[in-house]
Design an enzyme around this catalytic site. Structure first.
Site: not given
Length: 143
Positions: A101-102
């Site tokens: 994810c980020a």
């Protein structure tokens, strides 16, 4: 012991917050210890990609994915994984899967859902794409 009881009597809210904090730490520790999902460093991820043909699952939205993603990664929404809509990923159950994810903070639920879907080796990339790009590791731009 008497001082502790006196402190609790004089500061009930603070004492309750302390108990909740300790309980949260204990719960998180046990949950991570018995989880089948492991957090891995970037060096471990690179090893799995190069030596074991690991599959990268990028959970970020489509626009962020297009701005830069790990080579050959699949862009899947967490909601698709939760509902079992795995697309191309379905045929990769025998390979290690690295969920990205980020920042590495929202991948764990999706990784757990992949375990439930029958994937045996599921990992979460520590610090996500931000850590990856922070070390100037390669990202592909576009689709």
């Amino acid at each position: 012991m008497q001082e502790i009881m006196q402190f609790v009597g004089n500061h009930p809210v603070l004492s309750l917050e302390w108990v909740i904090l300790v309980g949260s730490v204990i719960f998180t520790t046990f949950k991570s210890r018995f989880s089948k999902v492991s957090d891995i460093a970037r060096s471990e991820a690179i090893h799995l990609i190069n030596k074991e043909d690991a599959v990268i699952v990028d959970l970020r939205n489509r626009d962020d994915y297009r701005k830069g993603h790990i080579v050959n990664s699949l862009n899947l929404a967490a909601s698709d994984i939760k509902s079992g809509n795995l697309g191309e990923l379905e045929k990769e159950k025998g390979k290690p899967v690295i969920v990205v994810c980020a920042r590495g903070t929202t991948s764990n639920d999706s990784a757990q859902n992949l375990i439930k879907a029958g994937f045996e080796r599921v990992y979460v990339l520590k610090e996500g794409i931000s850590g990856w790009s922070g070390e100037n590791l390669p990202l592909v731009r576009g689709d």
